[in-house]
Design a protein around this motif. Structure first.
Motif, short mmCIF file in Angstrom:
data_model
loop_
_atom_site.label_atom_id
_atom_site.label_comp_id
_atom_site.label_asym_id
_atom_site.label_seq_id
_atom_site.Cartn_x
_atom_site.Cartn_y
_atom_site.Cartn_z
N GLN A 83 46.47 20.43 -4.77
CA GLN A 83 47.73 20.42 -5.52
C GLN A 83 47.52 20.68 -7.01
N SER A 84 46.37 20.27 -7.53
CA SER A 84 46.09 20.44 -8.97
C SER A 84 44.69 21.03 -9.13
N PRO A 85 44.54 22.33 -8.86
CA PRO A 85 43.20 22.94 -8.87
C PRO A 85 42.51 22.90 -10.22
N ASN A 86 43.26 22.72 -11.30
CA ASN A 86 42.65 22.68 -12.62
C ASN A 86 42.37 21.26 -13.10
N ALA A 87 42.62 20.28 -12.25
CA ALA A 87 42.41 18.90 -12.65
C ALA A 87 40.93 18.64 -12.94
N ARG A 88 40.69 17.82 -13.95
CA ARG A 88 39.32 17.39 -14.24
C ARG A 88 39.14 16.00 -13.63
N ILE A 89 38.24 15.91 -12.66
CA ILE A 89 38.08 14.66 -11.91
C ILE A 89 36.64 14.17 -12.04
N VAL A 90 36.52 12.89 -12.33
CA VAL A 90 35.22 12.22 -12.39
C VAL A 90 35.23 11.07 -11.39
N VAL A 91 34.21 10.99 -10.56
CA VAL A 91 34.04 9.88 -9.63
C VAL A 91 32.96 8.96 -10.19
N VAL A 92 33.30 7.69 -10.36
CA VAL A 92 32.32 6.70 -10.83
C VAL A 92 32.08 5.71 -9.69
N SER A 108 28.87 18.13 -2.21
CA SER A 108 28.51 19.45 -2.74
C SER A 108 29.72 20.35 -2.87
N GLU A 109 30.59 20.31 -1.86
CA GLU A 109 31.80 21.13 -1.90
C GLU A 109 32.69 20.74 -3.07
N LEU A 110 32.87 19.43 -3.27
CA LEU A 110 33.71 18.97 -4.37
C LEU A 110 33.05 19.24 -5.72
N LYS A 111 31.75 19.10 -5.77
CA LYS A 111 31.02 19.41 -7.00
C LYS A 111 31.23 20.86 -7.40
N ALA A 112 31.22 21.75 -6.41
CA ALA A 112 31.44 23.17 -6.69
C ALA A 112 32.85 23.44 -7.21
N ARG A 113 33.77 22.53 -6.92
CA ARG A 113 35.16 22.67 -7.39
C ARG A 113 35.39 21.94 -8.70
N GLY A 114 34.31 21.44 -9.30
CA GLY A 114 34.41 20.85 -10.63
C GLY A 114 34.40 19.35 -10.71
#
Length: 234
Positions: free
Chosen positions: A145-154, A180-186
């Protein structure tokens, strides 16, 4: 030359498009007319400001469309065809579009164009790896839904386990593939160093996609306070 004539020639004068005779007549009028002199000064200031701050920035698409529509209307409304050069063309820089927008009346001098909204910034907090698979699916849906979102998982406490080498979900699927897939998406994955120390986990056991930070809780607080991230806990 009167004020109306001077104002109609002012933009061409500032762009260096008037012939010598017209330029001299305009300069003579401006020298004795405070109102036109003020307009000339404002035009010069606008051109200089645009050249300094916007010459190499791409114009917002919304502003380009508005300027093109306005210029097209002017072109259709001029039976003499004197404004056909204003028909929509590719205008690559913000400076050029701003100058044309002011000339057309789309923007007033000093008024900033509406810019695109800033991308979302979200920190996902995972402290239990039993919820990791659900959290990763939520992340994937979020990015749809938000391909440009900046997401950090802690991850901290028991939440670090899914970021260890060999970790698998309840169906036996390796977490590293989803990460790995999510990492590739930022998406950025960060692991609490305090947790590893307390649980005697060797940092070399982390998968390469994860980054070690000193404290998971402190990292979440820093992202929220200093960088404006929103907090989510799946």
């Amino acid at each position: 030359m009167n004020c109306r004539q001077a104002q109609s020639l002012l933009h061409a004068y500032l762009d260096g498009e008037l012939d010598l005779v017209a330029s001299l007549e305009l300069e003579q009028h401006v020298a004795h007319c405070p109102a036109c002199r003020s307009r000339q000064a404002a035009g010069i200031a606008l051109k200089e400001a645009i050249a300094r701050s916007a010459a190499r920035r791409k114009a917002p698409a919304r502003l380009v469309r508005t300027v093109c529509r306005q210029s097209e209307n002017l072109g259709h409304g001029d039976s003499g065809g004197r404004r056909r050069w204003l028909l929509p063309v590719a205008v690559p820089t913000l400076g050029a579009v701003l100058a044309l927008a002011v000339w057309l009346g789309v923007l007033r001098p000093g008024e900033a164009p509406v810019s695109a909204p800033a991308p979302e910034k979200v920190v996902y907090h995972i402290n239990d790896s039993r919820n990791a698979a659900t959290a990763l699916r939520n992340l994937s849906n979020h990015l749809e839904q938000s391909p440009n979102a900046r997401i950090v998982v802690v991850a901290h406490n028991d939440g670090v386990d899914f970021l260890l080498q060999g970790a698998r979900d309840s169906e036996g699927k390796p977490f590293v593939a989803m990460v790995s897939e999510l990492k590739a998406r930022g998406v950025d994955f960060r692991v609490c160093g305090n947790t590893l120390t307390r649980r005697h986990i060797d940092p070399t056991r982390l998968i390469p996609q994860a980054t070690l930070v000193p404290s998971g809780v402190a990292e979440i607080a820093r992202l929220q306070i200093q960088e404006g991230f929103r907090y989510l806990k799946p």
